[in-house]
Design an enzyme around this catalytic site. Structure first.
Site, short mmCIF file in Angstrom:
data_model
loop_
_atom_site.label_atom_id
_atom_site.label_comp_id
_atom_site.label_asym_id
_atom_site.label_seq_id
_atom_site.Cartn_x
_atom_site.Cartn_y
_atom_site.Cartn_z
N GLU A 141 3.69 2.41 11.57
CA GLU A 141 2.80 3.05 12.24
C GLU A 141 3.58 3.65 13.52
O GLU A 141 3.17 4.72 13.99
CB GLU A 141 1.77 2.13 12.84
N ILE A 149 0.84 -1.30 -0.11
CA ILE A 149 -0.08 -0.03 -0.12
C ILE A 149 0.82 1.20 -0.06
O ILE A 149 0.43 2.21 0.38
CB ILE A 149 -1.01 0.15 1.07
N LEU A 162 14.82 -3.65 7.04
CA LEU A 162 14.78 -4.48 5.81
C LEU A 162 15.14 -3.67 4.70
O LEU A 162 16.04 -4.24 3.71
CB LEU A 162 13.45 -5.32 5.51
N THR A 168 3.95 0.81 1.31
CA THR A 168 4.85 0.32 2.31
C THR A 168 6.01 -0.11 1.76
O THR A 168 7.14 -0.38 2.51
CB THR A 168 4.25 -0.62 2.99
N GLY A 225 2.77 -6.16 8.47
CA GLY A 225 2.96 -6.52 7.11
C GLY A 225 4.36 -7.12 6.78
O GLY A 225 4.89 -8.05 6.50
N ARG A 256 15.30 -5.31 12.92
CA ARG A 256 16.11 -5.34 11.74
C ARG A 256 15.60 -4.40 10.66
O ARG A 256 14.34 -4.59 10.66
CB ARG A 256 16.51 -6.51 11.23
N LYS A 284 15.50 2.54 2.96
CA LYS A 284 15.00 3.68 2.33
C LYS A 284 13.80 3.64 2.19
O LYS A 284 13.02 4.84 2.72
CB LYS A 284 15.52 3.51 0.73
N LYS A 290 11.08 -5.98 12.65
CA LYS A 290 9.42 -5.85 13.11
C LYS A 290 8.86 -4.47 12.26
O LYS A 290 9.33 -4.64 11.03
CB LYS A 290 9.70 -4.95 14.85
N VAL A 333 7.73 -0.44 11.14
CA VAL A 333 7.76 1.00 11.56
C VAL A 333 6.78 1.86 10.82
O VAL A 333 6.71 3.03 11.15
CB VAL A 333 9.23 1.38 10.84
#
Ligand code: FES
Ligand code: FES
Lengths: 169, 733
Positions: free
Chosen positions: B694, B470, B619, B472, B513, B617, B622, B690, B692
């Site tokens: 929100e 979306i 992923l 993300t 997600g 971590r 950017k 994990k 980020v």
């Protein structure tokens, strides 16, 4: 119904349209050029920005039949995935988007904004109307403010435009 | 793959591709206008007709009569759908109000008809010709007035009134006390792409090209609403023009497109007109919050209480604004309470960081106020009340908690030592300037997520999962995961998302997600690696995947060759054991904001922003950074301008378009800085990641509010902080 001929991204396009058809819907629904987005249909978001004879407009706020003979440039006319326009490449490099829905409008607006500054057209934040306009962050932010990005990519979009404008990022 | 013990070293730890700030793989499509969004799929099915939604003009009551005859005679008219002719409709598991109203009306702009015509212009014109007679009944539209008729309400998976110790006894005896009330207004997601769907029937099978965050939920709810088997429904949603929680569920566009297509006997496309969206769909409910904090003179919290009131339609849920208060700070005596009143406004539901966003807007002002009462720096006050365990259940540690490091790193980078603790003292020309800080917490939610991975004879790895992107960056981080696992470069990976014919993923919501969907891809790739090794007769434990090849001992085979003509395919899911119960898994942020407030007009201008995040971590730094700056931007909106204005007499949100509902624009947002602390969390998943998306919104609003207080000395506890709330308190210019 009414006939209208537009030049879209360099090609002659003849259309027979319901006179209520906006330029935006002529592009999206009739020519199937769906790169130009509909965010509000009311001139409130900038997602539908295209260039008409070199000037950016909200294509949802104008009827297609008003553009007989006009040269329309849409996002598809700037570059393709394999051959990006420098502004498109800068948006990719600086992650100047997230969902991508405002992006074609942002890019069309950004290209036009740089031309407006070059042409010496002042904005609300221009301090002096008699000198050449500068590509400052404040000028870019002001001039881009008709293009909403709800994903909030503004900081990155500014970096992308600044790079294309030849400034520091 | 079952994940029930902390991750050890695995191929992701190579970090050749994962963890790198690579450009999004869908960037060239998005920047050239060639990424196809739902309403744009001219390519998928011929002969599409246009549907236009009619929304209820009243908030509560019923339709006495509806006259369709003029509309039916309109040029291009094809069909009309109303509750009268739609047949028996169920209601989706995730919907509170029905998506097609009538005769009873539950909220303003509830859809009551869909008019289908040959063209958009004809459908729109015919829709205006539907004549409706309503019988209006009284409703409750004012949260403050409804507040006292509340019932206790449980948040997601939480008891209604969780607490420990003796708050009622401890608070009144605390040497330093704060007791303050805060309000947050209703918010609209206002994503740029309106909800849109194209529906086509083939016999009794339905395909819907749509814009939806949670494919599997929505397949289920569409089937349930239509009363057909879920196997008969296919949803396709490869690109989504923003969601923010507003596209988590089945909404009227998809249902009405399906009903319209059935009635017109041809494919139908429907987009919600922008002015319908705020009232027709869901919104973040307004809250009234009361916070009480008691502390010792040296700044140790002894009692903390947080109550929140919100409203929703009958059968709806609360805004869980007290959630973070259960976890963010230490303190032996704790009380939280969530109260739900019945309101007849449109349906309240999740919007980005539901609960925490409004909850932290209040709590983190309260912490600022309390620090001032104590004469402590607000960072120091937070540091003194850090906890490494769940305060309600001290046997349960946080898997990782670097909140203090976030605060300290941010203070250093932002130049916090230049802040004047005395408010209203710094001036830059006509601007009063000030700095604010706030902390944020958002939990890491674990949920099963599956994927299928194929390897073909060209050595190309194709990932298929119903996960959505979306904005993300799902496409990209999934590609990075598969590339790392299979030892191929990024351009040898193809990612296909958002199709209900693919394995069921976590979907996009709750910032779950990234971690879950990539962990699902990890699981599938582990299986594919085994299949490759097995086919080649390698021992899968010592097979090394890299450079498009697989090596074992002195044998090296290209993946293309290993796959052969028939290719290889593997499918698996990540499934979680008890680690989420044994450990509290959360993400943390410290937000720093500098504002200028115009001394004459009260206009607030954000000058600088910094977020320091600890979120496992990262992923892709950017795209993760973009998630955070986007959330910071939304937080500025919440602090300064966003508010659905309620007409308390007629019962609707008045400013229901993008001109009336103000969101930040370019000129409102300065350059934004984001720092991710170095962190891996082996408790969270094999990805050690994990979320980020929100987290970035958690606390921003309060950081802005605290900066305004620092600049002006005016404490505003009712959002948004518009200039009218500042003017009276400003000094003479
Ligand atoms: S669609 Fe034209 S301005 Fe929003
Ligand atoms: S990228 Fe989503 S609105 Fe701008």
């Amino acid at each position: 119904m009414s006939k209208v001929t537009l030049t879209v991204n360099g090609a002659n396009r003849e259309l027979e349209l319901d006179t209520r058809t906006t330029l935006l819907d002529a592009l999206r629904e009739h020519l199937q050029l769906t790169g130009t987005k509909k965010g509000c249909d009311h001139g409130q978001c900038g997602a539908c920005t295209v260039m008409v004879d070199g000037q950016r407009i909200n294509s949802c706020l104008t009827l297609a039949v008003m553009h007989e003979g006009d040269e329309i440039t849409t996002i598809e006319g700037l570059g393709t995935p394999g051959n990006l326009h420098p502004m498109q490449a800068a948006f990719v490099k600086h992650d100047g988007y997230q969902c991508g829905y405002c992006t074609p409008g942002q890019i069309c607006s950004a290209v036009a904004v740089l031309n407006e500054i070059k042409a010496g057209i002042p904005s609300h934040v221009s301090a002096d109307l008699t000198v050449a306009q500068q590509t400052t962050a404040a000028e870019l932010r002001e001039r881009m403010s008709g293009n909403i990005c709800r994903c909030g990519a503004y900081s990155n979009i500014l970096d992308a435009i600044t790079e294309v404008a030849g400034g520091q990022t | 793959m079952r994940f029930d013990t902390p991750a050890t070293t695995n191929p992701i730890d190579q970090l050749k591709i994962v963890g790198k700030p690579v450009d999004r793989i869908d960037g060239p499509l998005k920047t050239t206008g060639t990424a196809p969004y739902a309403y744009e799929r001219h390519d998928v099915v011929p002969n599409q007709a246009y549907g236009y939604v009619v929304g209820s003009a009243i908030a509560k009551g019923r339709i006495a009569s509806i006259d369709l005859s003029t509309a039916q005679r309109a040029p291009g008219f094809l069909a009309i759908v109303t509750a009268d002719n739609a047949g028996r409709l169920g209601r989706g598991r995730f919907n509170t109000a029905r998506l097609l109203g009538g005769p009873d009306i539950e909220h303003y702009h509830q859809a009551i008809a869909l008019v289908v015509a040959e063209t958009f212009e004809q459908a729109r014109a015919a829709a205006q010709l539907v004549r409706v007679d309503y019988v209006r009944t009284d409703g409750m539209f004012d949260l403050a007035a409804a507040k006292d008729s509340w019932t206790p309400a449980a948040g997601l998976g939480a008891p209604a009134d969780p607490g420990v110790g003796d708050f009622a006894g401890a608070f009144p005896t605390a040497p330093i006390q704060l007791d303050a009330a805060y309000t947050t207004p209703d918010h609209s997601h206002a994503m740029m792409e309106p909800h849109a769907s194209i529906a086509a029937w083939e016999g009794d099978s339905l395909t819907v090209w749509t814009s939806n965050q949670m494919i599997n939920w929505t397949v289920g709810d569409l089937a349930q609403t239509l009363g057909i088997a879920r196997e008969k429904v296919r949803l396709i949603s490869p690109f989504i023009g923003g969601g923010f929680g507003g596209k988590l569920f089945l909404r009227a566009d998809a249902l009405l497109a399906a009903l319209g297509a059935r009635a017109a006997r041809r494919p139908v496309k429907v987009a919600l007109p922008r002015p319908l969206m705020a009232n027709n769909t869901t919104h973040r409910p307004a809250t009234i919050q009361r916070i009480r904090i008691g502390a010792t003179r040296d700044g140790k919290i002894t009692a903390i209480g947080h109550e929140s009131w919100s409203g929703d339609l009958p059968g709806g849920g609360p805004e869980n604004a007290v959630q973070q208060t259960r976890l963010l700070y230490a303190g032996a005596n704790r009380m939280t309470a969530t109260r739900l009143a019945i309101l007849d406004l449109p349906e309240g539901n999740a919007m980005r960081a539901p609960g925490e966003a409004p909850g932290l807007m209040a709590l983190e002002i309260a912490m600022d106020e309390m620090a001032e009462k104590l004469g402590l720096d607000p960072i120091e006050f937070r540091v003194r009340n850090d906890t490494q365990v769940d305060p309600e259940n001290p046997g349960r540690p946080f898997s990782q908690r670097q909140l203090i490091e976030c605060l300290r790193t941010g203070a250093e980078r932002f130049g916090w030592n230049k802040r004047n603790a005395q408010p209203g003292r710094l001036r830059d020309g006509r601007w009063l300037t000030g700095m604010g800080v706030a902390a944020g917490l958002r939990n890491n939610l674990l949920t099963t997520s599956a994927a299928r991975v194929r390897l073909d004879h060209r050595g190309v790895v194709t990932v298929e999962t119903d996960m959505t992107d979306i904005g993300t960056g799902s496409y990209t981080i999934i590609a990075q995961t598969a590339a790392e696992m299979m030892g191929v470069p990024l351009d040898k990976v193809v990612v296909r998302l958002g199709d209900s014919s693919f394995p069921v993923s976590a979907g996009s919501g709750g910032q779950w997600g990234a971690n879950n969907s990539t962990a699902g891809v990890y699981a599938a790739c582990v299986k594919l690696r085994e299949a490759v090794a097995q086919k080649l007769g390698f021992n899968s434990a010592d097979a090394v995947f890299g450079d498009g090849q697989v090596r074992s001992g002195n044998r090296t085979v290209s993946l293309a060759e290993a796959a052969g003509e028939s290719g290889l395919v593997a499918e698996d899911a990540i499934e979680y054991g008890d680690l989420g119960k044994q450990y509290q898994q959360s993400t943390f942020v410290a937000h720093f904001v500098e504002v200028g407030v115009d001394v004459a007009t009260g206009e607030t201008h954000i000058r600088r922003m910094l977020a320091v995040c600890a979120a496992g971590r990262i992923l892709n730094p950017k795209s993760a950074r973009s998630q955070v700056i986007g959330a910071m931007t939304m937080g500025v909106g919440a602090a300064l301008m966003e508010q659905l204005a309620v007409d308390k007499r007629r019962g609707f949100f008045v400013n229901h378009d993008l001109a009336g509902y103000e969101v930040p624009v370019h000129a409102d947002i300065p350059h934004q800085e984001v720092i991710f602390l170095d962190e891996t969390d082996p408790i969270s998943s094999p990805m050690k990641a994990k979320g980020v998306g929100e987290l970035g919104l958690c606390g921003v609003g309060a950081a802005v509010a605290n900066a305004i207080y620092n600049a002006t000395g005016i404490r505003v506890r009712d959002y948004p902080i518009t200039l009218d709330k500042l003017l009276a308190g400003l000094p003479e210019a």
